[in-house]
Motif scaffolding. Structure first.
Motif, PDB file in Angstrom:
ATOM      1  N   ALA A   1       0.846  -1.201   0.000  1.00 53.47           N
ATOM      2  CA  ALA A   1       0.000   0.000   0.000  1.00 53.47           C
ATOM      3  C   ALA A   1       0.877   1.245   0.000  1.00 53.47           C
ATOM      4  O   ALA A   1       1.976   1.252   0.549  1.00 53.47           O
ATOM      5  CB  ALA A   1      -0.912   0.009   1.224  1.00 53.47           C
ATOM      6  N   THR A   2       0.371   2.296  -0.610  1.00 49.96           N
ATOM      7  CA  THR A   2       1.074   3.574  -0.565  1.00 49.96           C
ATOM      8  C   THR A   2       0.884   4.179   0.829  1.00 49.96           C
ATOM      9  O   THR A   2      -0.028   3.777   1.565  1.00 49.96           O
ATOM     10  CB  THR A   2       0.514   4.555  -1.604  1.00 49.96           C
ATOM     11  OG1 THR A   2      -0.828   4.907  -1.224  1.00 49.96           O
ATOM     12  CG2 THR A   2       0.543   3.970  -3.013  1.00 49.96           C
ATOM     13  N   PRO A   3       1.710   5.153   1.193  1.00 47.68           N
ATOM     14  CA  PRO A   3       1.504   5.805   2.498  1.00 47.68           C
ATOM     15  C   PRO A   3       0.083   6.362   2.646  1.00 47.68           C
ATOM     16  O   PRO A   3      -0.526   6.233   3.705  1.00 47.68           O
ATOM     17  CB  PRO A   3       2.552   6.917   2.501  1.00 47.68           C
ATOM     18  CG  PRO A   3       3.647   6.399   1.632  1.00 47.68           C
ATOM     19  CD  PRO A   3       2.934   5.625   0.540  1.00 47.68           C
ATOM     20  N   LYS A   4      -0.445   6.958   1.605  1.00 45.36           N
ATOM     21  CA  LYS A   4      -1.808   7.512   1.667  1.00 45.36           C
ATOM     22  C   LYS A   4      -2.835   6.396   1.852  1.00 45.36           C
ATOM     23  O   LYS A   4      -3.790   6.542   2.622  1.00 45.36           O
ATOM     24  CB  LYS A   4      -2.110   8.306   0.385  1.00 45.36           C
ATOM     25  CG  LYS A   4      -3.369   9.130   0.476  1.00 45.36           C
ATOM     26  CD  LYS A   4      -3.216  10.174   1.549  1.00 45.36           C
ATOM     27  CE  LYS A   4      -4.395  11.102   1.581  1.00 45.36           C
ATOM     28  NZ  LYS A   4      -4.339  11.988   2.736  1.00 45.36           N
ATOM     29  N   GLU A   5      -2.643   5.280   1.163  1.00 42.18           N
ATOM     30  CA  GLU A   5      -3.567   4.156   1.330  1.00 42.18           C
ATOM     31  C   GLU A   5      -3.509   3.617   2.755  1.00 42.18           C
ATOM     32  O   GLU A   5      -4.549   3.289   3.342  1.00 42.18           O
ATOM     33  CB  GLU A   5      -3.225   3.045   0.333  1.00 42.18           C
ATOM     34  CG  GLU A   5      -3.573   3.388  -1.099  1.00 42.18           C
ATOM     35  CD  GLU A   5      -3.007   2.416  -2.121  1.00 42.18           C
ATOM     36  OE1 GLU A   5      -3.561   2.350  -3.229  1.00 42.18           O
ATOM     37  OE2 GLU A   5      -1.993   1.729  -1.812  1.00 42.18           O
ATOM     38  N   ARG A   6      -2.307   3.543   3.332  1.00 41.89           N
ATOM     39  CA  ARG A   6      -2.193   3.059   4.716  1.00 41.89           C
ATOM     40  C   ARG A   6      -2.897   4.005   5.686  1.00 41.89           C
ATOM     41  O   ARG A   6      -3.484   3.563   6.666  1.00 41.89           O
ATOM     42  CB  ARG A   6      -0.718   2.888   5.088  1.00 41.89           C
ATOM     43  CG  ARG A   6      -0.097   1.659   4.465  1.00 41.89           C
ATOM     44  CD  ARG A   6       1.276   1.354   5.039  1.00 41.89           C
ATOM     45  NE  ARG A   6       2.278   2.338   4.705  1.00 41.89           N
ATOM     46  CZ  ARG A   6       3.018   2.338   3.588  1.00 41.89           C
ATOM     47  NH1 ARG A   6       2.865   1.394   2.684  1.00 41.89           N
ATOM     48  NH2 ARG A   6       3.918   3.276   3.380  1.00 41.89           N
ATOM     49  N   GLU A   7      -2.871   5.294   5.409  1.00 40.86           N
ATOM     50  CA  GLU A   7      -3.595   6.244   6.271  1.00 40.86           C
ATOM     51  C   GLU A   7      -5.086   5.919   6.310  1.00 40.86           C
ATOM     52  O   GLU A   7      -5.743   6.146   7.318  1.00 40.86           O
ATOM     53  CB  GLU A   7      -3.427   7.672   5.751  1.00 40.86           C
ATOM     54  CG  GLU A   7      -2.098   8.291   6.021  1.00 40.86           C
ATOM     55  CD  GLU A   7      -2.024   9.712   5.479  1.00 40.86           C
ATOM     56  OE1 GLU A   7      -3.083  10.320   5.195  1.00 40.86           O
ATOM     57  OE2 GLU A   7      -0.899  10.213   5.342  1.00 40.86           O
ATOM     58  N   ASN A   8      -5.605   5.413   5.209  1.00 37.97           N
ATOM     59  CA  ASN A   8      -7.030   5.105   5.128  1.00 37.97           C
ATOM     60  C   ASN A   8      -7.367   3.690   5.573  1.00 37.97           C
ATOM     61  O   ASN A   8      -8.506   3.410   5.937  1.00 37.97           O
ATOM     62  CB  ASN A   8      -7.533   5.340   3.706  1.00 37.97           C
ATOM     63  CG  ASN A   8      -7.471   6.802   3.328  1.00 37.97           C
ATOM     64  OD1 ASN A   8      -7.850   7.669   4.110  1.00 37.97           O
ATOM     65  ND2 ASN A   8      -6.965   7.091   2.148  1.00 37.97           N
ATOM     66  N   ILE A   9      -6.396   2.793   5.544  1.00 38.81           N
ATOM     67  CA  ILE A   9      -6.644   1.409   5.937  1.00 38.81           C
ATOM     68  C   ILE A   9      -6.908   1.325   7.441  1.00 38.81           C
ATOM     69  O   ILE A   9      -7.841   0.655   7.879  1.00 38.81           O
ATOM     70  CB  ILE A   9      -5.439   0.515   5.572  1.00 38.81           C
ATOM     71  CG1 ILE A   9      -5.385   0.311   4.051  1.00 38.81           C
ATOM     72  CG2 ILE A   9      -5.517  -0.832   6.294  1.00 38.81           C
ATOM     73  CD1 ILE A   9      -4.104  -0.346   3.564  1.00 38.81           C
ATOM     74  N   TYR A  10      -6.118   1.999   8.240  1.00 42.48           N
ATOM     75  CA  TYR A  10      -6.217   1.843   9.689  1.00 42.48           C
ATOM     76  C   TYR A  10      -7.521   2.348  10.297  1.00 42.48           C
ATOM     77  O   TYR A  10      -8.109   1.656  11.122  1.00 42.48           O
ATOM     78  CB  TYR A  10      -5.001   2.431  10.394  1.00 42.48           C
ATOM     79  CG  TYR A  10      -3.883   1.453  10.324  1.00 42.48           C
ATOM     80  CD1 TYR A  10      -3.846   0.373  11.201  1.00 42.48           C
ATOM     81  CD2 TYR A  10      -2.906   1.527   9.363  1.00 42.48           C
ATOM     82  CE1 TYR A  10      -2.843  -0.585  11.110  1.00 42.48           C
ATOM     83  CE2 TYR A  10      -1.902   0.592   9.268  1.00 42.48           C
ATOM     84  CZ  TYR A  10      -1.879  -0.464  10.149  1.00 42.48           C
ATOM     85  OH  TYR A  10      -0.908  -1.414  10.064  1.00 42.48           O
ATOM     86  N   PRO A  11      -8.027   3.485   9.910  1.00 44.09           N
ATOM     87  CA  PRO A  11      -9.340   3.872  10.480  1.00 44.09           C
ATOM     88  C   PRO A  11     -10.440   2.877  10.132  1.00 44.09           C
ATOM     89  O   PRO A  11     -11.314   2.607  10.933  1.00 44.09           O
ATOM     90  CB  PRO A  11      -9.614   5.245   9.857  1.00 44.09           C
ATOM     91  CG  PRO A  11      -8.271   5.768   9.509  1.00 44.09           C
ATOM     92  CD  PRO A  11      -7.448   4.566   9.129  1.00 44.09           C
ATOM     93  N   ASP A  12     -10.378   2.316   8.920  1.00 42.64           N
ATOM     94  CA  ASP A  12     -11.403   1.347   8.521  1.00 42.64           C
ATOM     95  C   ASP A  12     -11.241   0.027   9.257  1.00 42.64           C
ATOM     96  O   ASP A  12     -12.207  -0.679   9.502  1.00 42.64           O
ATOM     97  CB  ASP A  12     -11.320   1.100   7.014  1.00 42.64           C
ATOM     98  CG  ASP A  12     -11.759   2.310   6.208  1.00 42.64           C
ATOM     99  OD1 ASP A  12     -12.471   3.171   6.765  1.00 42.64           O
ATOM    100  OD2 ASP A  12     -11.378   2.404   5.034  1.00 42.64           O
ATOM    101  N   ALA A  13     -10.006  -0.331   9.631  1.00 45.49           N
ATOM    102  CA  ALA A  13      -9.734  -1.622  10.285  1.00 45.49           C
ATOM    103  C   ALA A  13      -9.893  -1.555  11.804  1.00 45.49           C
ATOM    104  O   ALA A  13      -9.973  -2.584  12.462  1.00 45.49           O
ATOM    105  CB  ALA A  13      -8.325  -2.085   9.936  1.00 45.49           C
TER     106      ALA A  13
END
Length: 90
Positions: free
Chosen positions: A75-87
């Motif tokens: 994942a890109t850094p931006k994608e990782r920023e969005n993965i954690y709130p959803d998880a």
């Protein structure tokens, strides 16, 4: 944001003196927890007053960029920023 922003928004800046021995992750996380608790408590009072449900979780979760990279290396850094709130459990 331009100079008119100040006409519409009350903004309070603050600084906290941090001693050399307090410059560590534990101290920073405890400071963030205290601030977050104040935000959660405020949300609860507003929710009670206006008859709405609060949405913030009781606890805040911390993750380092290194941990995120290990867990989601593709994942890109931006994608990782969005993965954690959803998880994060609600």
């Amino acid at each position: 944001v331009d100079f008119t922003h100040s006409l519409y928004v009350d903004q309070f800046d603050w600084e906290k003196h941090i001693t050399a021995e307090d410059r560590n992750v534990d101290y920073l996380q405890n400071t963030v927890r205290a601030i977050y608790k104040a935000v959660v408590d405020t949300e609860k009072e507003v929710a009670k007053k206006f008859g709405v449900e609060p949405v913030l979780p009781e606890d805040i979760t911390f993750i380092s960029s290194d941990q995120g990279l290990k867990e989601y290396p593709d994942a890109t850094p931006k994608e990782r920023e969005n993965i954690y709130p959803d998880a994060t459990p609600k």
